[in-house]
Design a protein around this motif. Structure first.
Motif, mmCIF file in Angstrom:
data_model
loop_
_atom_site.group_PDB
_atom_site.id
_atom_site.type_symbol
_atom_site.label_atom_id
_atom_site.label_comp_id
_atom_site.label_asym_id
_atom_site.label_seq_id
_atom_site.Cartn_x
_atom_site.Cartn_y
_atom_site.Cartn_z
ATOM 1 N N ASP B 5 -3.617 35.930 -17.556
ATOM 2 C CA ASP B 5 -2.299 36.547 -17.655
ATOM 3 C C ASP B 5 -2.364 37.568 -18.804
ATOM 4 O O ASP B 5 -2.462 37.188 -19.971
ATOM 5 N N GLY B 56 10.053 37.680 -19.932
ATOM 6 C CA GLY B 56 10.843 36.462 -19.710
ATOM 7 C C GLY B 56 10.172 35.222 -20.262
ATOM 8 O O GLY B 56 10.574 34.100 -19.949
ATOM 9 N N TYR B 57 9.159 35.413 -21.126
ATOM 10 C CA TYR B 57 8.430 34.255 -21.658
ATOM 11 C C TYR B 57 9.094 33.661 -22.904
ATOM 12 O O TYR B 57 8.862 32.498 -23.226
ATOM 13 N N ASP B 59 12.854 33.754 -25.480
ATOM 14 C CA ASP B 59 14.232 34.202 -25.675
ATOM 15 C C ASP B 59 14.397 34.562 -27.149
ATOM 16 O O ASP B 59 13.942 33.814 -28.025
ATOM 17 N N SER B 76 10.737 30.172 -23.456
ATOM 18 C CA SER B 76 11.543 29.903 -22.261
ATOM 19 C C SER B 76 10.757 28.963 -21.335
ATOM 20 O O SER B 76 9.561 28.742 -21.533
ATOM 21 N N ARG B 77 11.436 28.434 -20.341
ATOM 22 C CA ARG B 77 10.731 27.559 -19.379
ATOM 23 C C ARG B 77 9.623 28.316 -18.658
ATOM 24 O O ARG B 77 8.528 27.804 -18.441
ATOM 25 N N LYS B 78 9.955 29.551 -18.292
ATOM 26 C CA LYS B 78 8.967 30.386 -17.606
ATOM 27 C C LYS B 78 7.756 30.613 -18.525
ATOM 28 O O LYS B 78 6.609 30.555 -18.070
ATOM 29 N N GLY B 79 8.041 30.843 -19.818
ATOM 30 C CA GLY B 79 6.964 31.065 -20.773
ATOM 31 C C GLY B 79 6.111 29.829 -20.972
ATOM 32 O O GLY B 79 4.882 29.910 -21.067
ATOM 33 N N ARG B 80 6.751 28.660 -21.036
ATOM 34 C CA ARG B 80 6.003 27.412 -21.214
ATOM 35 C C ARG B 80 5.055 27.200 -20.029
ATOM 36 O O ARG B 80 3.892 26.835 -20.202
ATOM 37 N N ARG B 81 5.577 27.436 -18.832
ATOM 38 C CA ARG B 81 4.735 27.268 -17.635
ATOM 39 C C ARG B 81 3.575 28.258 -17.648
ATOM 40 O O ARG B 81 2.430 27.899 -17.355
ATOM 41 N N ALA B 82 3.883 29.492 -17.990
ATOM 42 C CA ALA B 82 2.848 30.532 -18.009
ATOM 43 C C ALA B 82 1.760 30.198 -19.029
ATOM 44 O O ALA B 82 0.567 30.393 -18.782
ATOM 45 N N ASP B 85 -0.379 27.394 -17.755
ATOM 46 C CA ASP B 85 -1.302 27.920 -16.732
ATOM 47 C C ASP B 85 -2.464 28.659 -17.395
ATOM 48 O O ASP B 85 -3.613 28.562 -16.964
#
Lengths: 183, 101
Positions: B5, B56-57, B59, B76-82, B85
Motif C-alpha cells: 500500500d 481516510g486512514y 481522523d 480510523s477503522r479503515k486505517g487500522r485494517r489497511a 493488511d
C-alpha cells in the motif's frame, strides 16, 4: 515493485520500534496526573503524621479524595476516547480495595510505620509492573526508587520515616509525574 | 496483495501508522507527541498527516486547549485494517523461501 525480504524485515523492525515507543508514551500520559495527585496526598498525609496531627480520619479522607481524583482522571481519559466510561476503571479500584481489605484482615500491620510503608511498597510494585509491561523505563525507575526510599526509611530512618515519606516520597511522586509528562 | 500500500509504505507515514496502532480504539494522540515519536519536522509531518487523512486512514481533530491551538490524530477503522493488511503483507514476504543473493 514488490519489496525484498530485507526491506520487509527492516519495515517490520521500524514498526515494532515505533509501536513500543508509542505504548510507553501512552502509559506515561495515563499515569502522570495520578502520580502528581498522590504525591500531594502523601505530602499532606505523611507531613501531618510527622507533625503529630492526631486526627483519626486523616488517611481515610485523603485516600477517598485521591481515589475520587484518580477516578476522575480515568473518566476524563476514557471520555477523550469517545467511548464513554470504561467500567474497568471502577472494577480495578474495587478489586484493589478488596485486596487491601482482605490482606489487612488476614495480616494486619502492627504499627503505624508498617501501615505507612505498606502503601508505598504496593504503589512501587504497580509502577514497576507497568514499566516492565509497557517497556516504560521511566516508570520502572520510579517504582524502584520509591521502593528503595520506603525500605531504607523503614529500616534505617524510622524516627523520621513520616518526614522522609512526605518530602522524598510525596515530593518524588510529584517530580516523577512531571518527569513522565515531559516525555 | 502483490504491491505494498503506497500510502502507508512511505517511511514517515509508516511510523505515523505504527505510532497510532497500539492506541485503544478511538484514542487520540497530539500532533506534538506524534512529532516526537516519528522524528519529523512540523511541515513534513503535517504533509504526511494530510495524505493519510485524505486516504481516510486517520481522523484529524483541531480545537483549542485553553488558548492554545491543538491538533489531535486518531486511527480510523479503515486505517487500522489497511495497516494490518500491510503488516500481513510484510510477514508474507518474510515467510517466503529465502531469496538467493
Amino acid at each position: 515493485m514488490p519489496l525484498t525480504q530485507q526491506e520487509a524485515a527492516q519495515a517490520l523492525k521500524d514498526i515494532t520500534r515505533t509501536e513500543r515507543r508509542s505504548v510507553s508514551l501512552q502509559g506515561y500520559r495515563m499515569t502522570w496526573p495520578h502520580l502528581v495527585l498522590w504525591g500531594v496526598i502523601w505530602f499532606i498525609g505523611y507531613g501531618a503524621m510527622a507533625a503529630h496531627v492526631a486526627w483519626p480520619y486523616l488517611w481515610l479522607v485523603l485516600s477517598l479524595a485521591g481515589s475520587a481524583g484518580s477516578f476522575f482522571f480515568g473518566y476524563r481519559l476514557s471520555r477523550d476516547r469517545a467511548k464513554g466510561m470504561d467500567w474497568r476503571y471502577a472494577a480495578t479500584f474495587f478489586a484493589i480495595f478488596l485486596f487491601i481489605a482482605a490482606l489487612f484482615a488476614v495480616m494486619p500491620p502492627q504499627t503505624d510505620a508498617q501501615y505507612g510503608a505498606f502503601f508505598p511498597i504496593l504503589v512501587s510494585l504497580y509502577y514497576a509492573l507497568i514499566g516492565i509491561w509497557t517497556r516504560g523505563l521511566r516508570m520502572l525507575v520510579l517504582g524502584i526508587l520509591l521502593a528503595a526510599i520506603t525500605i531504607i526509611g523503614f529500616f534505617y530512618l524510622r524516627e523520621n520515616f513520616e518526614l522522609l515519606m512526605a518530602l522524598v516520597g510525596g515530593g518524588g511522586l510529584i517530580l516523577g509525574g512531571l518527569w513522565l509528562r515531559s516525555a | 496483495m502483490d504491491q505494498p500500500d503506497q500510502t502507508i509504505h512511505q517511511p514517515v507515514r509508516l511510523k505515523i501508522m505504527a505510532a497510532l496502532k497500539p492506541l485503544p480504539d478511538g484514542a487520540q494522540i497530539e500532533f506534538v507527541k506524534l512529532k516526537d515519536l516519528v522524528g519529523a519536522t512540523d511541515g513534513n509531518l503535517g504533509a504526511h498527516v494530510t495524505t493519510l487523512e485524505d486516504a481516510g486512514y486517520i481522523d484529524v481533530e483541531k480545537d483549542f486547549a485553553g488558548k492554545k491551538p491543538r491538533t489531535r490524530v486518531r486511527l480510523s477503522r479503515k486505517g487500522r485494517r489497511a495497516f494490518e493488511d500491510y503488516v500481513a503483507y510484510l510477514r508474507d514476504i518474510i515467510d517466503l523461501p529465502r531469496e538467493e543473493p
